[in-house]
Write a protein that holds these residues in place. Sequence first.
Motif, PDB file in Angstrom:
ATOM      1  N   ASN A  16       0.866  -1.184   0.000  1.00 29.61           N
ATOM      2  CA  ASN A  16       0.000   0.000   0.000  1.00 29.61           C
ATOM      3  C   ASN A  16       0.902   1.234   0.000  1.00 29.61           C
ATOM      4  O   ASN A  16       1.613   1.492   0.979  1.00 29.61           O
ATOM      5  CB  ASN A  16      -0.900  -0.016   1.239  1.00 29.61           C
ATOM      6  N   LYS A  74      -5.029  15.214  10.087  1.00 27.51           N
ATOM      7  CA  LYS A  74      -6.210  14.914   9.273  1.00 27.51           C
ATOM      8  C   LYS A  74      -6.059  13.595   8.514  1.00 27.51           C
ATOM      9  O   LYS A  74      -7.025  12.822   8.384  1.00 27.51           O
ATOM     10  CB  LYS A  74      -6.477  16.059   8.300  1.00 27.51           C
ATOM     11  N   TYR A  75      -4.857  13.321   8.021  1.00 25.93           N
ATOM     12  CA  TYR A  75      -4.642  12.144   7.191  1.00 25.93           C
ATOM     13  C   TYR A  75      -3.898  11.024   7.928  1.00 25.93           C
ATOM     14  O   TYR A  75      -3.335  10.141   7.289  1.00 25.93           O
ATOM     15  CB  TYR A  75      -3.870  12.540   5.926  1.00 25.93           C
ATOM     16  N   LYS A  76      -3.946  11.034   9.253  1.00 29.38           N
ATOM     17  CA  LYS A  76      -3.160  10.082  10.029  1.00 29.38           C
ATOM     18  C   LYS A  76      -3.531   8.633   9.734  1.00 29.38           C
ATOM     19  O   LYS A  76      -2.650   7.757   9.674  1.00 29.38           O
ATOM     20  CB  LYS A  76      -3.272  10.368  11.526  1.00 29.38           C
ATOM     21  N   ASN A  77      -4.821   8.332   9.538  1.00 28.15           N
ATOM     22  CA  ASN A  77      -5.221   6.951   9.278  1.00 28.15           C
ATOM     23  C   ASN A  77      -4.684   6.454   7.941  1.00 28.15           C
ATOM     24  O   ASN A  77      -4.242   5.311   7.822  1.00 28.15           O
ATOM     25  CB  ASN A  77      -6.749   6.827   9.314  1.00 28.15           C
ATOM     26  N   ILE A  78      -4.729   7.326   6.926  1.00 25.63           N
ATOM     27  CA  ILE A  78      -4.199   6.957   5.607  1.00 25.63           C
ATOM     28  C   ILE A  78      -2.694   6.746   5.679  1.00 25.63           C
ATOM     29  O   ILE A  78      -2.149   5.814   5.089  1.00 25.63           O
ATOM     30  CB  ILE A  78      -4.554   8.042   4.582  1.00 25.63           C
ATOM     31  N   LYS A 121      -0.950   5.886   8.384  1.00 21.62           N
ATOM     32  CA  LYS A 121      -0.698   4.678   9.176  1.00 21.62           C
ATOM     33  C   LYS A 121      -0.930   3.403   8.371  1.00 21.62           C
ATOM     34  O   LYS A 121      -0.244   2.399   8.561  1.00 21.62           O
ATOM     35  CB  LYS A 121      -1.583   4.676  10.426  1.00 21.62           C
ATOM     36  N   GLN A 122      -1.914   3.440   7.479  1.00 16.13           N
ATOM     37  CA  GLN A 122      -2.243   2.253   6.698  1.00 16.13           C
ATOM     38  C   GLN A 122      -1.254   1.995   5.568  1.00 16.13           C
ATOM     39  O   GLN A 122      -1.196   0.889   5.019  1.00 16.13           O
ATOM     40  CB  GLN A 122      -3.648   2.401   6.108  1.00 16.13           C
ATOM     41  N   SER A 123      -0.465   2.977   5.218  1.00 17.20           N
ATOM     42  CA  SER A 123       0.475   2.818   4.109  1.00 17.20           C
ATOM     43  C   SER A 123       1.713   2.046   4.544  1.00 17.20           C
ATOM     44  O   SER A 123       2.134   2.113   5.702  1.00 17.20           O
ATOM     45  CB  SER A 123       0.875   4.186   3.555  1.00 17.20           C
ATOM     46  N   TYR A 137       4.934   9.079  12.319  1.00 20.28           N
ATOM     47  CA  TYR A 137       4.202   7.806  12.231  1.00 20.28           C
ATOM     48  C   TYR A 137       5.107   6.606  11.966  1.00 20.28           C
ATOM     49  O   TYR A 137       4.611   5.511  11.675  1.00 20.28           O
ATOM     50  CB  TYR A 137       3.132   7.915  11.144  1.00 20.28           C
ATOM     51  N   LYS A 193       7.225   5.758   9.501  1.00 23.00           N
ATOM     52  CA  LYS A 193       7.092   5.199   8.167  1.00 23.00           C
ATOM     53  C   LYS A 193       8.345   5.491   7.342  1.00 23.00           C
ATOM     54  O   LYS A 193       8.929   6.566   7.437  1.00 23.00           O
ATOM     55  CB  LYS A 193       5.872   5.790   7.446  1.00 23.00           C
TER      56      LYS A 193
END
Length: 400
Positions: free
Chosen positions: A2, A106-110, A112-114, A136, A138
Motif C-alpha cells: 500500500n 487529518k490524514y493520520k489513518n491513511i 498509518k495504513q500505508s 508515524y 514510516k
Amino acid sequence: MNILYLVNMNEKNRKGLFTATHEKLKEIIKHDDIDEYKVYSIQFCDAGLMKLLKKIKNKEIRNKGANHFEYEGITYEKIYIKVGVFNKIFEALNLDVLNFLPTLIKYKNIIKQSDLISCHWGYPHGRIAFWMGKIYKKKYIVTYHGSDVHTMPVKSSHIKRKVICVMENAYKNIFVSNKLHIDATKLGYDKSNYVITKNGVNFDKFYEITQKEKNEIKNDLNLTGKVVGFVGNLNKIKRADKLVEIFDNVSKNIDEEISFVIAGDGPLKQSMINDSKLKHLNIAFTGNVDVDEVRRLMNIMDVMVLPSENEGFGCVIIEANACGTRVVASNVGGIEEAIGNKDMLVESGQDFEKRFADKICDVLNSNYEKEKLIKRVHSNFTWEIVAQDEINVYKGAKYE
C-alpha cells in the motif's frame, strides 16, 4: 503493498514535471506488487495577511481550487496547505512541522495504513514526507527532478538545511540523473541511500508523423522553410529570455528560409513577443498546449532547442528525439545524459547566444540518421524500466 504518493502537479501545466511524474506512476501502479495506492497533490494557498500583502504588491494570489482531478485513469486528490505570514516565520525558524501538523493529523489513518511513502519533489513535499515518517514511523523515498536540488536549496540556506535533512533521513533518494546526484553532494549530502534512474518516454504519445501531416501543421501556423522550435516554460531558468536573440542570430546566418515556433507560457512571454516583432522574426507563439499538440509541433521542427541554465534531466529532449527531431542544448545538469551526443551541446559562458545560434546553423546544414536517433530512445528510455527501478526500491523497504 500500500503506497502513499505525494506529488507536486499542476493539471493546468501538463508537461515537464507533470509528465515525468504521471507517466512513472501510471506504469508503477500496473505492477503486481502494488495492492493499494493513494495519490495526493500537495497545493499551497495564501491566507490572511499574506493575501493582503500580495494584493498590495500586485502579486499572484494562490487560492484553493478543486478537491481533485483525474487524468488517464489516475485520481489525484488535492491537499491544500495554508500559507500565511506566521507560516513563513515557522518555516524560517525550522518549526515547519507546525505548518504541516493539521494535514498530518487529518490524514493520520491513511498514513498509518500505508507501507511506504513515495514523494515526487524535494521541497517542501519531501519535508512533508519527512514529518510523516518521523511522526508515524514510516519509511519514505523522495524522487528529485531538478530545481528542487540545483536551484531552490542554492538560493535559500534554510531550504538547503531542510533538503539535506530530508535526504539523510529518507529510506532512498531517487535522482533522475547522475549530475543531479552530484549537485546534491555539493549541497552537503554525502550518504549512500540513493539510486539513479533516468526518465522515460511514452511512445504512444511521441512518434514520427507523416510528411503530409507536417505540411498541414506548418501551413496552419504560417511557418515556412526550416523550423527551429522550443517547448517549455518561458522563464529564466530555461533561458527563454535568450531565445529571441538566438533565433535572430540564426535567421541572419542561415542561407535559406527559416521560421520559429515557441510552445509554452510564463512570465517572459509578452516581452519575447514584443522583441520578436521588433526584430521582424516569424515566430509562432502557441502558449501552453496538450501532449498531442506538443508531438505535432516537435514533428515540424528541424531542430528543437533547450538553452537552459540548468536541468535535472531534460525529458523534452528524448521526447523530441522519439519524434525523429534533433535537439541542440546547453551542456548543463543532466542534459548530456539525455542527449547522448556531445556534438549537440553548447557550453555556457561568453557569447553564449551567438555560439548557440552557430551550433543550430551547423546542425541544420548537416545530415543525420533519423531512424538511429529514434532507435536510441526506444532502447534506453522506457517507463517500464524506470518503474521497475522504483518497484525494486519498494521491495527493499518492505523486506529490510
